[in-house]
Each structure stands twice: as structure tokens, then as C-alpha cells.
Write an enzyme that holds these catalytic residues in place. Sequence first.
Site, short mmCIF file in Angstrom:
data_model
loop_
_atom_site.label_atom_id
_atom_site.label_comp_id
_atom_site.label_asym_id
_atom_site.label_seq_id
_atom_site.Cartn_x
_atom_site.Cartn_y
_atom_site.Cartn_z
N SER A 7 0.84 -1.39 0.09
CA SER A 7 0.13 -0.12 0.00
C SER A 7 1.02 1.42 -0.10
O SER A 7 1.75 1.58 0.92
CB SER A 7 -1.11 0.10 1.34
OG SER A 7 -1.41 1.36 1.43
N HIS A 32 -1.36 -1.46 -4.20
CA HIS A 32 -2.21 -0.99 -3.59
C HIS A 32 -2.48 0.68 -3.49
O HIS A 32 -1.79 1.24 -2.63
CB HIS A 32 -2.77 -1.51 -2.04
CG HIS A 32 -4.11 -1.35 -1.34
ND1 HIS A 32 -5.48 -1.98 -1.90
CD2 HIS A 32 -4.36 -0.47 -0.46
CE1 HIS A 32 -6.22 -1.59 -0.93
NE2 HIS A 32 -5.71 -0.61 -0.12
N ASP A 34 -4.65 3.99 -1.84
CA ASP A 34 -5.82 4.21 -1.01
C ASP A 34 -6.10 5.75 -1.29
O ASP A 34 -5.44 6.67 -1.36
CB ASP A 34 -4.96 4.21 0.42
CG ASP A 34 -4.99 3.09 0.96
OD1 ASP A 34 -6.13 2.16 0.94
OD2 ASP A 34 -3.96 2.69 1.48
N MET A 36 -8.37 8.71 -0.60
CA MET A 36 -9.54 9.14 0.56
C MET A 36 -9.81 10.68 0.20
O MET A 36 -9.22 11.48 -0.40
CB MET A 36 -8.61 9.10 1.74
CG MET A 36 -7.90 7.74 2.07
SD MET A 36 -7.17 7.79 3.60
CE MET A 36 -6.19 6.05 3.63
N HIS A 65 -8.31 1.52 -4.02
CA HIS A 65 -9.34 1.21 -2.93
C HIS A 65 -9.86 2.63 -2.62
O HIS A 65 -9.31 3.55 -2.27
CB HIS A 65 -8.61 0.82 -1.77
CG HIS A 65 -9.22 0.54 -0.33
ND1 HIS A 65 -8.71 0.65 0.83
CD2 HIS A 65 -10.59 0.87 -0.15
CE1 HIS A 65 -9.52 0.61 1.73
NE2 HIS A 65 -10.67 0.74 1.30
N MET A 67 -11.97 5.17 -0.59
CA MET A 67 -12.65 5.49 0.49
C MET A 67 -13.45 6.89 0.22
O MET A 67 -12.85 7.92 0.74
CB MET A 67 -11.59 5.41 1.61
CG MET A 67 -11.18 4.09 1.98
SD MET A 67 -9.65 4.13 2.94
CE MET A 67 -8.65 4.03 1.47
N MET A 136 -11.86 -5.05 5.86
CA MET A 136 -10.89 -3.98 6.50
C MET A 136 -10.52 -4.39 7.97
O MET A 136 -11.30 -4.69 8.72
CB MET A 136 -11.61 -2.55 6.71
CG MET A 136 -11.75 -1.85 5.31
SD MET A 136 -10.11 -1.64 4.56
CE MET A 136 -9.22 -0.65 5.56
N ASP A 174 -6.82 -5.66 4.78
CA ASP A 174 -6.31 -4.50 4.56
C ASP A 174 -6.17 -3.67 5.91
O ASP A 174 -7.32 -3.28 6.74
CB ASP A 174 -7.05 -3.45 3.65
CG ASP A 174 -6.42 -2.45 3.50
OD1 ASP A 174 -5.14 -1.85 4.03
OD2 ASP A 174 -6.97 -1.22 2.39
C1 DX5 Z 1 -6.34 2.32 5.75
C2 DX5 Z 1 -5.86 2.00 4.38
C3 DX5 Z 1 -4.62 0.99 4.09
C4 DX5 Z 1 -3.40 1.20 4.66
C5 DX5 Z 1 -2.81 0.06 5.69
O1 DX5 Z 1 -7.28 3.00 5.37
O2 DX5 Z 1 -6.89 1.39 3.52
O3 DX5 Z 1 -4.43 0.33 3.04
O4 DX5 Z 1 -2.60 1.60 4.07
O5 DX5 Z 1 -1.83 0.28 6.26
P1 DX5 Z 1 -0.99 -0.65 6.86
O6 DX5 Z 1 -0.66 -1.80 6.59
O7 DX5 Z 1 0.15 0.24 7.66
O8 DX5 Z 1 -1.96 -1.01 8.48
ZN ZN Z 2 -6.51 0.49 1.58
#
Ligand code: DX5
Ligand code: ZN
Length: 224
Positions: A7, A32, A34, A36, A65, A67, A136, A174
Site C-alpha cells: 500500500s 494498492h 488508497d 481518500m 481502494h 474510500m 478492513m 487491509d
Molecule cells: C487504511 C488503508 C490501508 C493502509 C494500510 O485506511 O486502506 O490500505 O495503507 O496500512 P497498514 O498496512 O500500515 O496498516
Molecule cells: Zn486500503
Amino acid sequence: MIELAPSILSADFARLAEQVQSAVAGGGSVVHVDVMDGHFVPNITIGPPVVRSLRKATAATLDCHLMIENPDQYIPDFADAGANWISVHQEACRHLNRTLHLIKSHGLKAGVVINPATPVETLSEVLDVVDYVLVMSVNPGFGAQKFIPGVLDKVRKLVDLRATRRLDYRIEIDGGVALDTIPEIVHAGVEILVAGNAVFGNGDPKVNAGKLLKAANKVRLLKA
Ligand code: DX5
Ligand code: ZN
């Protein structure tokens, strides 16, 4: 087959291509991303332009992903930027079936994500539509949070439902994936491991990715 999905949330964004290439050299096969929006989750990250640049930097699968609220509005942009997989949150979609079909209409793999407090039962009517389910294991928004072990019951349920209903979705997890949590995660049946901090937090992403995959494959072999 187990896949590792580094990620980029925990990567150094000023050296993104290099860091991603290093994680891929260590065996990471899915990148991956993220996304947001500061509304669905309390943080803001990146959007389609970064995906477009990543597309030029790696041939690995790009797993976006989302969010965000109103994902339908942005799915075409992510598809156009070069995403291979897009996942949306059950909690963010008023018309989940429509949104998943929208992702597929762009020729991409469609995933659905559930937060730690959302039961697997809420996915009952879309399990035959999705290519993967993302469970999650932290509340989304930030990297380097503590793994919530209770979510593994949901992974086991998804494994059972897949067999009972003869479906073929894959199961991704994740949040808080690291050397110490991988054994129970893989044992529960997860096939795609997202890891941010454990890959990019400290040291060499290539070495870190290699160690995580090795640990996962060891459990997988013991299980088989
Ligand atoms: C959290 C993200 C994850 C995050 C995971 O909202 O969706 O993908 O990067 O991070 P680690 O592996 O550090 O918990
Ligand atoms: Zn994620």
C-alpha cells in the site's frame, strides 16, 4: 495463490516510482492505492493523476481502494488513468449493485469493501457480482494502525459462503498486516494481503516485501 499488495499510503511520495518498483522487485504483485476524500474517511490522499503516473512506472496490477463518497462520479477517471481493480465501500454506496457493474463495464475487476463494524451478511446480494471482497482489519483512513483480530471471523464466513454458493471471489485484507499477524490472517483464508507500514515504514521495501511473502507462503503450505 497468495499475493502481496504493497500500500503506497506509507511510501515516500517524492520517490514513489522507485519505492513501488522496489516493493514489486520483492514480490509485491498488486500495488494498492488508497484514495481518500476527507468525507467518507477523515483523511485526504490522492486521485487519478497519481494512478496515471504509477501506470507508467509499473506493469503490476493497480488496485484502487476508493474510500470516497459518490464513487460512481470518479470510477471512469480511475479506469481511464489505468486502474486494474477498483473497490468501493458497502457503506458508501447507495446503489451498490449499479456501482459494481459500472466498474465492470470499464473492463476492470470489481471489489466490495467492508469496515470492521459491517457484517458480511450485508454483502449477501452482491457476492455473485464481485471479483473480490476486501475486509478492513482497521478503521480506514490511516496507515500503521493496530490489527483488529475479530475481523478474521468474517474472513472465515466468506470462505464458507464461497464454497456453499459455489462462487469464486477472492478475499483481500487491509490494515495491520505484518509478520506477526500474517500467520492467523493466512490461516483464516485470506489470499491478497495489503501491507503499507510493513513494506514502506522502515528499511528496504524489497526486503520487507520478500519477508512478508515468505511468511505468508509458509503458512499457506502448512495449511495445504
Ligand atoms: C487504511 C488503508 C490501508 C493502509 C494500510 O485506511 O486502506 O490500505 O495503507 O496500512 P497498514 O498496512 O500500515 O496498516
Ligand atoms: Zn486500503
